[in-house]
Design an enzyme around this catalytic site. Structure first.
Site, PDB file in Angstrom:
ATOM      1  N   LYS A 191       0.852  -1.193   0.000  1.00 42.84           N
ATOM      2  CA  LYS A 191       0.000   0.000   0.000  1.00 42.84           C
ATOM      3  C   LYS A 191       0.883   1.237   0.000  1.00 42.84           C
ATOM      4  CE  LYS A 191      -4.249   1.213  -0.273  1.00 42.84           C
ATOM      5  NZ  LYS A 191      -5.007   0.788  -1.454  1.00 42.84           N
ATOM      6  N   SER A 389      -8.173  -0.375  -5.288  1.00 41.24           N
ATOM      7  CA  SER A 389      -8.426   0.007  -3.908  1.00 41.24           C
ATOM      8  C   SER A 389      -9.926   0.244  -3.719  1.00 41.24           C
ATOM      9  CB  SER A 389      -7.586   1.227  -3.536  1.00 41.24           C
ATOM     10  OG  SER A 389      -7.428   1.304  -2.146  1.00 41.24           O
TER      11      SER A 389
END
Length: 591
Positions: A191, A389
């Site tokens: 991430k 995402s």
């Protein structure tokens, strides 16, 4: 005194009357101008569709009425308009070919360029021709134009072919100069979005995933161009390594990248030859605006398949201003999907997603709305340039998911960023704080100090719960175990081709394939599509312009700052964003 009042009143009345007449004339002129630009064109025999590839491309683009009036229209073109125009040109017997005039073309993603190229390949299957010309080809415009039967360039022109790169920016040191730090809680080894604010270089994990997806996109581009131009992939890579953009135009002939060097006027003769008309004859041309106003060859019939466009950042609530940048507002999208569920005329829904994510809360609300919609009618997702995402979160509950080979998707992970302004306030500005509280955490979130270790532990636990919820939603939608999803998650970004291998999507294809699948799932015979939500009308734009000028200034600032706009805007408006984010990097620019 009586005469003074009489003359003054007469003057004021005259001014009001003249102003009213001028306003009325202005409205009439505006209506006339809009009517002329929106009238149905006549397609004459032996016509050519002129596709100008120049400006910024986004998923959809509204008609900029205010820009047309002021002469300061932003050069946006809509992917949906271009694809529809090519389909109409293929279906119309009077349109004999497409002339692409390439310029400084900037699509929102490689996947959008690939979608246009694929639509042009479909156009060629009808036996019609495509000719491309440019003074300067950008790399993406050349990628699209290389599908043409003939590719021309100006004798003094330039053709950019250099490969792909990604250069993320890092603002940690800039923020430190003004006494601001960003406290981070995240889940996901890959991430990388917070790195913009918390690091000064790419992490090893981020470098690994970026290398994988830009390499995959480049291989796709190489294969497509090699097939069209009959040049080997090895040669194309060699050209990229040799700074082809700075080579003389004659070299492009030797490289087999173009077919002929022509000045602008000479291209017209080539087009006339293809049309079979004399050099002195006029070419019947159709612009993109003409094609937009051209009705489909067949009137809508059968059942309706709704195509709902969801693109831009995912945010909690609808921002003010209809002309603001496109976004996926959780409250509005949920209402819209509920309306589509209740509409008996709508038999299936295609959710067209082009988003790098945003608010994790809004993504969860839309996921729930998709689930409720799916209980009543089929839902198929068509992924555009990216659906990652939060964009993947809201997609994963659909019956079926399509992506382009170069779509960026996955990135299953969340994070929370909490700016610490205490250094700015105390050290830089000299502001002092004191404190009185009733409970242990009464002052949680105060600007006077950063979070302590105990508070960060609570935040990390909260973020971890959000990640587990995200994992469970994907597991349910994709029929996997949570452990299987977690092994593919950790914030890892996947190309469409890789996502297919890992069962994060169901098939490779564009919007047309998604519509066909939705109709099949709904067991429809004849069907037509209808786009949602409706773009703002010219009256809506005029009404907004009369009450607000912020969106115009914001648009100019975006053009000025380019790729730096998004991260700086996020920091400046941190209080307006949900602190828990499921999003891709802020400045994902592939060059």
């Amino acid at each position: 005194m009586k005469d003074f009042l009489k003359y003054t009143l007469a003057t004021v009345t005259g001014i009001i009357a003249v102003s009213a007449i001028m306003m009325l004339l202005g409205i009439v002129s505006l209506i006339g101008m809009l009517a002329s630009t929106q009238s149905t064109p006549t397609v004459k025999e032996n016509s050519v569709f002129v596709l100008t590839l120049s400006g910024v491309m986004q998923e959809r683009a509204k008609d900029d009425v205010i820009g047309q009036l002021t002469g300061d229209s932003n050069p946006y073109i809509g992917l949906d308009d271009v694809l529809a125009a090519i389909r109409k040109a293929k279906a119309n017997d009077n349109v004999k070919g497409i002339y692409i005039e390439a310029g400084m073309f900037a699509p929102d993603s490689p996947a959008s360029a690939q979608a246009i190229r694929k639509q042009l390949e479909d156009f060629k299957e009808s036996g019609k021709w495509i000719v491309a010309y440019a003074d300067t080809y950008t790399q993406m415009s050349y990628y699209v134009c290389s599908v043409a039967d003939k590719v021309f360039i100006n004798p003094q022109g330039m053709l950019d072919w250099h490969g792909l790169s990604a250069q993320p920016i890092f603002l940690k040191d800039l923020l430190a100069k003004v006494g601001v730090k960003v406290q981070l809680a995240k889940v996901g080894k890959y991430k990388s979005a917070p790195e913009t604010f918390t690091a000064d270089r790419m992490s090893d994990a981020n470098r690994e995933q970026v290398a994988r997806y830009i390499g995959g996109i480049w291989q796709t581009m190489l294969a497509d161009v090699a097939r069209s131009r009959k040049v080997s992939v090895r040669q194309l890579n060699a050209y990229a390594d040799s700074m082809a953009a700075l080579a003389p135009a004659e070299s492009y002939l030797r490289m087999q990248l173009v077919d002929k060097l022509l000045y602008t006027g000479e291209v017209k003769d080539e087009v006339k030859r293809l049309l079979g008309i004399d050099k002195g004859r006029h070419i019947n041309q159709l612009t993109l605006a003409d094609m937009k106003n051209l009705p489909d060859t067949e009137s809508p019939k059968g059942d309706e398949v709704a195509v709902y466009y969801a693109y831009g950042d995912v945010v909690d609530t609808t921002p003010g201003g209809i002309s603001a940048d496109a976004c996926i507002a959780g409250d509005k999208v949920c209402r819209d999907l509920e309306s589509l569920a209740d509409d008996d005329d709508v038999k299936a829904v295609v959710l067209r997603v082009n988003s790098g994510g945003g608010s994790a809360y809004a993504s969860e609300q839309i996921w729930h709305a998709v689930k409720k919609l799916r209980e009543r009618k089929p839902v198929v997702v068509s992924m555009g340039g990216m659906a990652a995402s939060g964009g993947y979160y809201l997609s994963c509950g659909a019956n079926y998911i399509y992506a382009e080979p170069t779509t960026l998707t996955g990135s299953i992970g969340i994070f929370g960023m909490f700016p610490d302004f205490s250094g700015l306030l105390t050290s830089k500005l000299g502001i002092k704080f004191d404190e009185v509280k009733t409970n242990r955490h009464s002052a949680f979130g105060t600007p006077a100090r950063p979070f302590n270790a105990e508070e960060m532990a609570y935040l990390n636990a909260y973020i971890d719960r959000g990640y587990r919820l995200f994992i469970s939603r994907v597991a349910e939608g994709r029929k996997m175990t949570a452990t299987q999803v977690d092994s593919l998650a950790q914030g890892r970004v996947w190309l469409g081709t890789d996502a297919l291998d890992r069962k994060l999507i169901d098939g490779l294809g564009g919007l047309e394939e998604a519509v066909d699948k939705a109709a099949k799932l709904a067991k429809l015979g004849d069907y037509h599509t209808q786009a949602y939500p409706a773009l703002p009308s010219w009256m809506d734009q005029l009404m907004e312009a009369s009450t607000s000028g912020g969106s115009y200034l914001d648009g100019r600032l975006r053009l000025l700052l380019g790729e730096y706009y998004a991260p700086l805007e996020f920091v400046g408006g941190i209080d307006r964003h949900n602190c828990i984010q499921a999003r891709m990097p802020f400045n994902l620019t592939i060059k």
